[in-house]
Write an enzyme that holds these catalytic residues in place. Structure first.
Site, short mmCIF file in Angstrom:
data_model
loop_
_atom_site.label_atom_id
_atom_site.label_comp_id
_atom_site.label_asym_id
_atom_site.label_seq_id
_atom_site.Cartn_x
_atom_site.Cartn_y
_atom_site.Cartn_z
N THR A 37 76.13 -5.65 32.47
CA THR A 37 76.42 -5.15 31.44
C THR A 37 76.49 -4.97 30.35
OG1 THR A 37 76.98 -7.51 31.12
CG2 THR A 37 78.60 -6.21 33.07
N ASP A 57 67.01 -7.30 32.97
CA ASP A 57 66.94 -8.13 33.66
C ASP A 57 66.44 -7.41 34.86
OD1 ASP A 57 69.31 -7.71 34.35
OD2 ASP A 57 70.51 -9.02 34.21
N HIS A 102 76.67 2.86 10.44
CA HIS A 102 77.46 2.24 9.40
C HIS A 102 76.99 0.65 9.52
CE1 HIS A 102 81.63 5.18 9.85
NE2 HIS A 102 80.55 5.46 9.56
N CYS A 119 71.26 -4.94 30.98
CA CYS A 119 71.07 -6.10 32.13
C CYS A 119 72.21 -5.19 32.91
CB CYS A 119 71.61 -6.82 31.41
SG CYS A 119 72.58 -8.07 30.83
N HIS A 145 78.89 0.95 3.19
CA HIS A 145 78.12 0.16 4.24
C HIS A 145 77.35 -1.06 3.99
CE1 HIS A 145 80.78 2.72 6.99
NE2 HIS A 145 79.49 4.03 6.72
C1 RB5 Z 1 73.24 -10.51 36.07
O1 RB5 Z 1 74.10 -10.95 37.77
C2 RB5 Z 1 74.04 -10.24 35.34
O2 RB5 Z 1 75.25 -11.69 35.10
C3 RB5 Z 1 73.42 -9.67 34.36
O3 RB5 Z 1 73.03 -8.68 34.68
C4 RB5 Z 1 74.30 -9.24 32.97
O4 RB5 Z 1 75.15 -7.77 33.34
C5 RB5 Z 1 74.54 -10.21 31.53
O5 RB5 Z 1 75.69 -9.87 31.10
#
Ligand code: RB5
Length: 159
Positions: free
Chosen positions: A68, A9, A99, A66, A134
């Protein structure tokens, strides 16, 4: 894996560009599913684009980034046949191939630095699915995915 799809993203664009170059330098083909700019966007469409490319055999596997790694991997995992792992260290990335036969690795640009991200990608790309014991568990996951499996009243897995 010879041909890899990559997407992010807006938060992950810089790390995507670094990882793209890294994967190319490893001698693999990489297809960039965007975005090209850092304008605010929505991660589900990029997770879906790479997931669709995998199930349609346009690429062999995918890398998603993204903030996280969570939202974009959840989005990809909604596509039938996708096994996306989000991880912030190389051990889980490697074991997820061996696995769980993952076809997407995801991580967070706000969680891992560039060097650690490269280590994660390298371990994931170098690892091979081991099959054997597996396989039965992956079939059970497929049964959940296709609605064939449910929990009985005691919580036991039944097909
Ligand atoms: C964007 O602000 C953030 O929500 C996105 O990059 C991501 O971390 C979502 O899981």
């Amino acid at each position: 894996m010879k041909k890899i799809g990559i997407a992010s993203d807006h938060v992950g664009v810089d790390l995507k560009n670094s990882i793209k170059e890294y994967v190319e330098n490893l001698g693999l083909e990489i297809v960039d599913f965007g975005p090209l700019s850092k304008d605010r966007t929505d991660y589900p469409k990029y997770g879906k684009a790479v997931a669709d490319a995998i199930v349609n055999k346009k690429v062999d596997g995918g890398i998603l980034i993204c903030g996280t790694g969570v939202g974009i991997s959840i989005s990809a995992n909604k596509v039938k046949g996708i096994r996306a792992v989000v991880c912030s260290e190389p051990y889980s990335a490697k074991l997820s191939r061996e696995h769980n036969n993952t076809n997407i690795v995801a991580f967070g640009a706000r969680v891992v630095g560039e060097d650690l991200a490269k280590m994660i990608v390298k371990e994931w790309l170098n690892a091979e699915y081991e099959g054997g014991r597996h396989g039965k568990r992956l079939e059970m996951i497929e049964d959940i995915e296709s609605g064939k499996a449910n929990a009985d009243p005691d919580g036991n897995f039944v097909c």
